[in-house]
Design an enzyme around this catalytic site. Structure first.
Site, mmCIF file in Angstrom:
data_model
loop_
_atom_site.group_PDB
_atom_site.id
_atom_site.type_symbol
_atom_site.label_atom_id
_atom_site.label_comp_id
_atom_site.label_asym_id
_atom_site.label_seq_id
_atom_site.Cartn_x
_atom_site.Cartn_y
_atom_site.Cartn_z
ATOM 1 N N GLY A 114 22.748 92.383 -84.459
ATOM 2 C CA GLY A 114 22.976 91.543 -83.443
ATOM 3 C C GLY A 114 22.598 92.019 -82.174
ATOM 4 C CG ASP A 143 34.775 84.974 -82.090
ATOM 5 O OD1 ASP A 143 35.316 84.146 -81.369
ATOM 6 O OD2 ASP A 143 34.327 84.582 -83.541
ATOM 7 C CG ASP A 146 23.637 86.476 -88.723
ATOM 8 O OD1 ASP A 146 24.180 86.809 -87.930
ATOM 9 O OD2 ASP A 146 23.694 86.317 -89.997
HETATM 10 P P1 IMP Z 1 34.294 89.972 -83.398
HETATM 11 O O1 IMP Z 1 34.531 91.067 -84.292
HETATM 12 O O2 IMP Z 1 35.358 88.481 -83.972
HETATM 13 O O3 IMP Z 1 34.505 90.051 -81.822
HETATM 14 O O4 IMP Z 1 32.899 89.445 -83.811
HETATM 15 C C1 IMP Z 1 31.862 90.001 -83.601
HETATM 16 C C2 IMP Z 1 30.676 89.600 -84.592
HETATM 17 O O5 IMP Z 1 30.949 88.404 -85.171
HETATM 18 C C3 IMP Z 1 29.599 89.634 -83.720
HETATM 19 O O6 IMP Z 1 29.014 90.627 -83.537
HETATM 20 C C4 IMP Z 1 28.686 88.351 -84.443
HETATM 21 O O7 IMP Z 1 28.028 89.278 -85.454
HETATM 22 C C5 IMP Z 1 29.598 87.685 -85.109
HETATM 23 N N1 IMP Z 1 29.861 86.248 -84.427
HETATM 24 C C6 IMP Z 1 30.965 85.704 -83.795
HETATM 25 N N2 IMP Z 1 30.785 84.517 -83.450
HETATM 26 C C7 IMP Z 1 29.664 84.238 -83.554
HETATM 27 C C8 IMP Z 1 28.820 82.937 -83.444
HETATM 28 O O8 IMP Z 1 29.140 81.986 -82.873
HETATM 29 N N3 IMP Z 1 27.544 82.989 -83.993
HETATM 30 C C9 IMP Z 1 26.963 84.259 -84.647
HETATM 31 N N4 IMP Z 1 27.645 85.267 -85.178
HETATM 32 C C10 IMP Z 1 28.971 85.394 -84.456
HETATM 33 MG MG MG Z 2 27.074 91.186 -85.035
#
Ligand code: IMP
Ligand code: MG
Length: 177
Positions: A43, A101, A157
């Site tokens: 990403g 996120d 993605d």
């Molecule tokens: P976290 O660990 O929940 O903070 O999320 C990290 C990963 O979730 C990111 O690096 C993304 O790959 C994926 N992600 C979270 N939200 C989205 C979104 O809205 N679209 C695409 N990928 C997302």
């Molecule tokens: Mg990612």
């Protein structure tokens, strides 16, 4: 605009502006520190490439491929699929990712690099989705904030598609439901 996209949230012009501002800010903050940028694949691309072109100080870059998985309810773990090759001991490290996120990924990665005896570890993310936050992780550099919707493009993605879109857009619900 791609037919699968409901609306554009961050345009190509805005993305260029974000990279310019963050590149300048990091160059000011890290003057004489020779930071190491660690991009989280997949990403981080193309964000890290456009960002680095706006960084005007000596720096190094490396990439890491990780996947996070939940081992138990309370204990999340990070799985390193491809590690970096640079030695980061005593170095000022900047982790670069697409979006924060829940905060779990960036938080686990930050801990990992702190264990590797880096001099400092900061996070630089293109997008912040504050409504999704579960783990409170300090993100020093943020491009822009997005609402709690599923976004794609510019590296992000859905099922490995849409990474090539030149903007950040909201994916139509019927495309992932
Ligand atoms: P976290 O660990 O929940 O903070 O999320 C990290 C990963 O979730 C990111 O690096 C993304 O790959 C994926 N992600 C979270 N939200 C989205 C979104 O809205 N679209 C695409 N990928 C997302
Ligand atoms: Mg990612």
């Amino acid at each position: 605009m791609n037919n699968d996209i409901l609306k554009i949230l961050v345009s190509e012009e805005q993305l260029a502006d974000i990279c310019q501002k963050l590149g300048q800010q990091i160059s000011n903050d890290y003057a004489d520190k020779k930071p190491v940028f660690i991009g989280l694949l997949k990403g981080c691309n193309p964000f890290i490439s456009d960002l680095l072109k706006k960084v005007t100080i000596p720096c190094q870059v490396d990439y890491m491929k990780v996947s996070s998985y939940v081992k138990t309810e309370s204990q999340d773990k990070i799985n390193i699929l491809n590690d970096i090759s640079l030695n980061v001991k005593g170095r000022d490290v900047i982790i670069v990712d697409d979006i924060v996120d829940t905060g779990k990924t960036t938080s686990l990665i930050k801990n990992l690099f702190e264990q590797r005896d880096c001099k400092s570890v900061e996070i630089c993310c293109l997008l912040d989705k504050p409504e999704g936050r579960i783990v409170d992780v300090p993100v020093k550099y943020i491009g822009t904030t997005v609402p709690n919707e599923f976004v794609v493009g510019y590296g992000l993605d859905y099922d490995e598609f849409y990474r090539n879109l030149p903007y950040i857009g909201v994916l139509k619900k019927e495309k992932y439901n």
